[in-house]
Scaffold this motif. Structure first.
Motif, PDB file in Angstrom:
ATOM      1  N   THR A  69      -4.533  -1.172 -14.591  1.00 29.34           N
ATOM      2  CA  THR A  69      -4.687  -2.399 -13.791  1.00 29.34           C
ATOM      3  C   THR A  69      -5.500  -2.287 -12.564  1.00 29.34           C
ATOM      4  OG1 THR A  69      -2.631  -2.361 -13.205  1.00 29.34           O
ATOM      5  CG2 THR A  69      -2.783  -3.660 -15.118  1.00 29.34           C
ATOM      6  N   VAL A  70      -6.397  -2.964 -12.168  1.00 26.47           N
ATOM      7  CA  VAL A  70      -7.046  -3.083 -10.878  1.00 26.47           C
ATOM      8  C   VAL A  70      -6.292  -4.110  -9.941  1.00 26.47           C
ATOM      9  CG1 VAL A  70      -9.187  -3.197  -9.780  1.00 26.47           C
ATOM     10  CG2 VAL A  70      -9.094  -2.447 -11.934  1.00 26.47           C
ATOM     11  N   GLU A  71      -5.994  -3.751  -8.892  1.00 23.83           N
ATOM     12  CA  GLU A  71      -5.239  -4.647  -7.890  1.00 23.83           C
ATOM     13  C   GLU A  71      -5.762  -4.282  -6.299  1.00 23.83           C
ATOM     14  OE1 GLU A  71      -1.711  -5.919  -8.730  1.00 23.83           O
ATOM     15  OE2 GLU A  71      -1.630  -5.763 -10.619  1.00 23.83           O
ATOM     16  N   PRO A  72      -5.830  -5.457  -5.567  1.00 16.92           N
ATOM     17  CA  PRO A  72      -5.975  -5.105  -4.204  1.00 16.92           C
ATOM     18  C   PRO A  72      -5.021  -4.755  -3.347  1.00 16.92           C
ATOM     19  CG  PRO A  72      -5.859  -7.523  -4.655  1.00 16.92           C
ATOM     20  CD  PRO A  72      -5.597  -6.677  -5.974  1.00 16.92           C
ATOM     21  N   PHE A  73      -5.366  -3.929  -2.264  1.00 10.86           N
ATOM     22  CA  PHE A  73      -4.245  -3.761  -1.226  1.00 10.86           C
ATOM     23  C   PHE A  73      -4.837  -3.392   0.130  1.00 10.86           C
ATOM     24  CE2 PHE A  73      -5.418   0.680  -1.597  1.00 10.86           C
ATOM     25  CZ  PHE A  73      -5.047   1.392  -0.490  1.00 10.86           C
ATOM     26  N   SER A  74      -3.884  -3.825   1.018  1.00 15.91           N
ATOM     27  CA  SER A  74      -4.328  -3.708   2.523  1.00 15.91           C
ATOM     28  C   SER A  74      -2.990  -3.154   3.038  1.00 15.91           C
ATOM     29  CB  SER A  74      -4.819  -4.918   3.192  1.00 15.91           C
ATOM     30  OG  SER A  74      -3.788  -5.822   3.019  1.00 15.91           O
ATOM     31  N   GLY A  75      -3.211  -2.448   4.445  1.00  6.02           N
ATOM     32  CA  GLY A  75      -1.888  -2.003   4.992  1.00  6.02           C
ATOM     33  C   GLY A  75      -1.680  -0.492   4.522  1.00  6.02           C
ATOM     34  N   LEU A  76      -0.357  -0.180   4.522  1.00  2.00           N
ATOM     35  CA  LEU A  76      -0.047   1.370   4.050  1.00  2.00           C
ATOM     36  C   LEU A  76      -0.048   1.525   2.459  1.00  2.00           C
ATOM     37  CD1 LEU A  76       2.630   2.101   6.480  1.00  2.00           C
ATOM     38  CD2 LEU A  76       0.395   3.116   6.488  1.00  2.00           C
ATOM     39  N   VAL A  77      -0.621   2.266   1.864  1.00  2.00           N
ATOM     40  CA  VAL A  77      -0.386   2.448   0.461  1.00  2.00           C
ATOM     41  C   VAL A  77       0.908   2.795  -0.118  1.00  2.00           C
ATOM     42  CG1 VAL A  77      -0.803   5.273   0.587  1.00  2.00           C
ATOM     43  CG2 VAL A  77      -1.503   3.679  -1.428  1.00  2.00           C
ATOM     44  N   ARG A  78       1.970   3.206   0.946  1.00  2.00           N
ATOM     45  CA  ARG A  78       3.208   3.346   0.550  1.00  2.00           C
ATOM     46  C   ARG A  78       3.890   2.077   0.205  1.00  2.00           C
ATOM     47  NH1 ARG A  78       7.083   3.074   5.655  1.00  2.00           N
ATOM     48  NH2 ARG A  78       6.157   1.238   5.646  1.00  2.00           N
ATOM     49  N   ASP A  79       3.651   1.005   0.643  1.00  2.00           N
ATOM     50  CA  ASP A  79       3.925  -0.309   0.631  1.00  2.00           C
ATOM     51  C   ASP A  79       3.764  -0.864  -0.612  1.00  2.00           C
ATOM     52  OD1 ASP A  79       5.364  -0.344   3.089  1.00  2.00           O
ATOM     53  OD2 ASP A  79       3.686  -1.390   4.183  1.00  2.00           O
ATOM     54  N   PHE A  80       2.423  -0.674  -0.958  1.00  2.00           N
ATOM     55  CA  PHE A  80       1.751  -0.948  -2.377  1.00  2.00           C
ATOM     56  C   PHE A  80       2.375  -0.230  -3.539  1.00  2.00           C
ATOM     57  CE2 PHE A  80      -0.842  -0.625  -6.068  1.00  2.00           C
ATOM     58  CZ  PHE A  80      -1.495  -1.865  -6.183  1.00  2.00           C
ATOM     59  N   VAL A  81       2.765   1.218  -3.201  1.00  2.00           N
ATOM     60  CA  VAL A  81       3.311   1.853  -4.380  1.00  2.00           C
ATOM     61  C   VAL A  81       4.893   1.369  -4.451  1.00  2.00           C
ATOM     62  CG1 VAL A  81       4.275   4.217  -4.669  1.00  2.00           C
ATOM     63  CG2 VAL A  81       1.900   3.749  -3.834  1.00  2.00           C
ATOM     64  N   ARG A  82       5.450   1.162  -3.376  1.00  2.00           N
ATOM     65  CA  ARG A  82       6.826   0.859  -3.513  1.00  2.00           C
ATOM     66  C   ARG A  82       6.966  -0.643  -4.079  1.00  2.00           C
ATOM     67  NH1 ARG A  82       9.506   3.090   1.814  1.00  2.00           N
ATOM     68  NH2 ARG A  82      10.123   4.931   1.083  1.00  2.00           N
ATOM     69  N   THR A  83       6.104  -1.651  -3.859  1.00  2.00           N
ATOM     70  CA  THR A  83       6.071  -2.932  -4.423  1.00  2.00           C
ATOM     71  C   THR A  83       5.928  -2.891  -5.859  1.00  2.00           C
ATOM     72  OG1 THR A  83       5.358  -3.817  -2.391  1.00  2.00           O
ATOM     73  CG2 THR A  83       4.804  -5.141  -4.334  1.00  2.00           C
ATOM     74  N   HIS A  84       5.025  -1.986  -6.600  1.00  2.00           N
ATOM     75  CA  HIS A  84       4.539  -1.838  -7.767  1.00  2.00           C
ATOM     76  C   HIS A  84       5.663  -0.831  -8.733  1.00  2.00           C
ATOM     77  CE1 HIS A  84       1.243  -3.925  -6.100  1.00  2.00           C
ATOM     78  NE2 HIS A  84       1.138  -4.349  -7.423  1.00  2.00           N
ATOM     79  N   GLY A  85       6.660  -0.421  -7.828  1.00  2.00           N
ATOM     80  CA  GLY A  85       7.696   0.480  -8.537  1.00  2.00           C
ATOM     81  C   GLY A  85       6.911   1.635  -9.204  1.00  2.00           C
ATOM     82  N   ALA A  86       5.941   2.076  -8.390  1.00  2.00           N
ATOM     83  CA  ALA A  86       5.419   3.460  -9.025  1.00  2.00           C
ATOM     84  C   ALA A  86       6.273   4.735  -8.661  1.00  2.00           C
ATOM     85  CB  ALA A  86       4.055   3.703  -8.526  1.00  2.00           C
ATOM     86  N   GLN A  87       5.983   5.949  -9.412  1.00  2.00           N
ATOM     87  CA  GLN A  87       6.499   7.119  -9.194  1.00  2.00           C
ATOM     88  C   GLN A  87       5.612   8.170  -9.006  1.00  2.00           C
ATOM     89  OE1 GLN A  87       6.595   5.345 -12.051  1.00  2.00           O
ATOM     90  NE2 GLN A  87       8.947   5.195 -12.678  1.00  2.00           N
ATOM     91  N   VAL A  88       4.215   8.031  -8.831  1.00  2.00           N
ATOM     92  CA  VAL A  88       3.181   8.983  -8.725  1.00  2.00           C
ATOM     93  C   VAL A  88       2.038   8.199  -8.221  1.00  2.00           C
ATOM     94  CG1 VAL A  88       1.831  10.473 -10.156  1.00  2.00           C
ATOM     95  CG2 VAL A  88       4.086   9.930 -11.134  1.00  2.00           C
ATOM     96  N   MET A  89       1.512   9.096  -7.324  1.00  2.00           N
ATOM     97  CA  MET A  89       0.356   8.721  -6.681  1.00  2.00           C
ATOM     98  C   MET A  89      -0.714   9.777  -6.940  1.00  2.00           C
ATOM     99  SD  MET A  89      -0.771   7.265  -2.594  1.00  2.00           S
ATOM    100  CE  MET A  89       0.126   8.510  -2.040  1.00  2.00           C
ATOM    101  N   VAL A  90      -1.902   9.157  -7.523  1.00  2.00           N
ATOM    102  CA  VAL A  90      -2.909  10.176  -8.192  1.00  2.00           C
ATOM    103  C   VAL A  90      -4.109  10.271  -6.889  1.00  2.00           C
ATOM    104  CG1 VAL A  90      -4.926  10.333  -9.786  1.00  2.00           C
ATOM    105  CG2 VAL A  90      -2.631   9.650 -10.609  1.00  2.00           C
ATOM    106  N   ARG A  91      -4.403  11.359  -6.543  1.00  2.00           N
ATOM    107  CA  ARG A  91      -5.422  11.643  -5.786  1.00  2.00           C
ATOM    108  C   ARG A  91      -6.548  12.545  -6.284  1.00  2.00           C
ATOM    109  NH1 ARG A  91      -6.312   8.180  -2.385  1.00  2.00           N
ATOM    110  NH2 ARG A  91      -7.295   9.573  -0.730  1.00  2.00           N
TER     111      ARG A  91
END
Length: 167
Positions: A69-91
């Motif tokens: 899925t494709v979603e917009p975000f602004s601010g800290l990625v931390r807040d986006f990750v927590r809001t979406h219940g993610a356990q992993v960040m891919v880089r």
């Protein structure tokens, strides 16, 4: 007991999304149940494409992968990750210079989100040199330069439309 689906977030500006990004996304779909491509508003960067255009391109090129899925975000990625219940960040990491920056970023993110793992992926060999910056420069400034083998056809069409509009 049911296993909780593993949600990964792949954040970036994606201005534009390249074949390297697509490669990492496809590979991430093999590892995680759901992958969220988090498109940064880009307030800290001047982008060629606006947020809506970048999201539309990403959705178009990843349409064959319903788990993305494709979603917009602004601010800290931390807040986006927590809001979406993610356990992993891919880089994505292309070279040693990327690794140095990404390693520091991963350390900071671990401090901010100790329960979220950062996974580094390297692109396939044919995509290791591609960056959105190179794509923008070649397509917009390159004269005879051709970025068609660096992005999907749909993205290339949009790049050429931007170039024509600027001329």
């Amino acid at each position: 007991m049911d296993k909780k689906p593993v949600i990964a977030v792949y954040p970036g500006t994606f201005d534009p999304i390249t074949l390297g990004h697509e490669d990492l996304l496809v590979r991430a779909t093999r590892m995680f149940d759901r992958v969220i491509l988090a498109v940064a508003a880009g307030h800290h960067k001047k982008t060629l494409f606006n947020l809506e255009e970048r999201m539309a391109m990403a959705r178009e090129v990843m349409a064959a992968f319903p788990q993305v899925t494709v979603e917009p975000f602004s601010g800290l990625v931390r807040d986006f990750v927590r809001t979406h219940g993610a356990q992993v960040m891919v880089r994505g990491v292309r070279a040693v210079t990327d690794f140095d920056y990404e390693f520091q970023l991963a350390g900071m993110n671990r401090q901010l989100m100790p329960d979220v793992e950062t996974v580094f992926l390297t692109p396939s060999a044919q995509y290791q040199f591609i960056s959105s910056t190179f794509v923008r420069e070649i397509s917009q400034l390159g004269g005879e330069g051709d970025a068609s083998d660096l992005v999907s056809p749909a993205v290339y069409t949009r790049l050429m439309a931007k170039k024509a509009a600027a001329a």
